[in-house]
Design a protein around this motif. Structure first.
Motif, mmCIF file in Angstrom:
data_model
loop_
_atom_site.group_PDB
_atom_site.id
_atom_site.type_symbol
_atom_site.label_atom_id
_atom_site.label_comp_id
_atom_site.label_asym_id
_atom_site.label_seq_id
_atom_site.Cartn_x
_atom_site.Cartn_y
_atom_site.Cartn_z
ATOM 1 N N SER A 1 0.842 -1.190 0.000
ATOM 2 C CA SER A 1 0.000 0.000 0.000
ATOM 3 C C SER A 1 0.880 1.243 0.000
ATOM 4 O O SER A 1 1.915 1.292 0.661
ATOM 5 N N PRO B 1 -0.011 4.637 1.083
ATOM 6 C CA PRO B 1 -1.100 5.444 1.625
ATOM 7 C C PRO B 1 -0.928 6.936 1.367
ATOM 8 O O PRO B 1 0.165 7.473 1.444
ATOM 9 N N LEU C 1 -3.834 7.898 9.516
ATOM 10 C CA LEU C 1 -4.930 7.924 10.475
ATOM 11 C C LEU C 1 -4.323 7.831 11.873
ATOM 12 O O LEU C 1 -3.627 6.865 12.184
ATOM 13 N N TYR D 1 -5.088 7.196 15.634
ATOM 14 C CA TYR D 1 -6.169 6.541 16.368
ATOM 15 C C TYR D 1 -5.945 6.685 17.872
ATOM 16 O O TYR D 1 -4.857 6.400 18.386
ATOM 17 N N LEU E 1 -8.373 -1.322 10.686
ATOM 18 C CA LEU E 1 -8.489 -0.019 10.025
ATOM 19 C C LEU E 1 -7.436 0.115 8.927
ATOM 20 O O LEU E 1 -7.728 0.580 7.824
ATOM 21 N N CYS E 2 -6.222 -0.297 9.232
ATOM 22 C CA CYS E 2 -5.145 -0.251 8.252
ATOM 23 C C CYS E 2 -5.472 -1.144 7.051
ATOM 24 O O CYS E 2 -5.328 -0.726 5.903
ATOM 25 N N GLN F 1 -8.449 -2.315 5.987
ATOM 26 C CA GLN F 1 -9.641 -1.928 5.235
ATOM 27 C C GLN F 1 -9.473 -0.617 4.474
ATOM 28 O O GLN F 1 -10.118 -0.420 3.453
ATOM 29 N N THR F 2 -8.617 0.292 4.988
ATOM 30 C CA THR F 2 -8.456 1.595 4.336
ATOM 31 C C THR F 2 -7.180 1.692 3.501
ATOM 32 O O THR F 2 -7.112 2.506 2.591
ATOM 33 N N PHE G 1 -4.644 2.921 4.749
ATOM 34 C CA PHE G 1 -3.961 4.048 5.371
ATOM 35 C C PHE G 1 -2.889 3.559 6.328
ATOM 36 O O PHE G 1 -2.992 2.459 6.886
ATOM 37 N N CYS H 1 -9.043 10.023 14.743
ATOM 38 C CA CYS H 1 -10.284 9.369 15.149
ATOM 39 C C CYS H 1 -10.033 8.532 16.389
ATOM 40 O O CYS H 1 -8.901 8.356 16.829
#
Length: 165
Positions: free
Chosen positions: A80, A82, A86, A88, A109-110, A112-113, A115, A155
């Motif tokens: 990836s 990115p 993000l 967190y 989160l990493c 699925q995104t 990011f 977030c």
């Protein structure tokens, strides 16, 4: 305290099983748990539900900060590139939680995104009263911006969402 009555009856079998498993880590508060016992119980609960990282996700811990040792964990997805980082901030009512308790969430989160995800292990109350948690959240944000770059999304869940806001 166990979930009972009409609420339990309205849940799916899978949700009832989840609630029952969760309740095993929250015995009656009689006598009341000490803070250390609450933290230990919460950590055991999180360990019990730890599912491991999705394929291709790696994590690396860093210590940042000059006034005290603040830890962050950086999650990356293999292959990836990115465009976003993000940051967190974990939940736990400002008194529970940390890098380990929310490890699965950050890895997901990493994954699925795609990011880069930076989890901040902010100081907990009551040992470190407000604004220590907020200062750590800001330090984690600044570190991510200076070290990793990209636009930043901040977030969290529960107490972490409050800090993010």
């Amino acid at each position: 305290m166990p979930v009972a009555g009409k609420y339990l009856d309205a849940m799916s079998e899978e949700t009832r099983a989840f609630v029952a498993r969760t309740e095993q880590f929250s015995p009656d508060d009689n006598p009341p748990f000490t803070l250390d016992q609450q933290r230990a119980s919460y950590n055991e609960l999180c360990k019990a539900f730890h599912a491991g990282y999705p394929s291709g996700i790696s994590a690396e811990d860093h210590e940042i900060g000059s006034s005290h040792s603040l830890k962050v964990r950086v999650y990356r997805k293999t292959g990836s590139d990115p465009a976003v980082t993000l940051v967190y901030l974990h939940g736990g009512g400002f008194v529970l939680g940390g890098l380990e308790s929310h490890d699965d969430i950050c890895a997901e989160l990493c994954d699925q995104t795609g990011f880069c995800v930076v989890s901040v292990d902010y100081r907990l109350a009551p040992e470190h009263p407000f604004p220590a948690d907020l200062e750590d959240a800001l330090a984690g944000h600044r570190w991510a911006l200076a070290t990793i770059g990209h636009p930043i999304i901040v977030c969290g869940d529960s107490a972490g969402a409050c800090l993010a806001a």
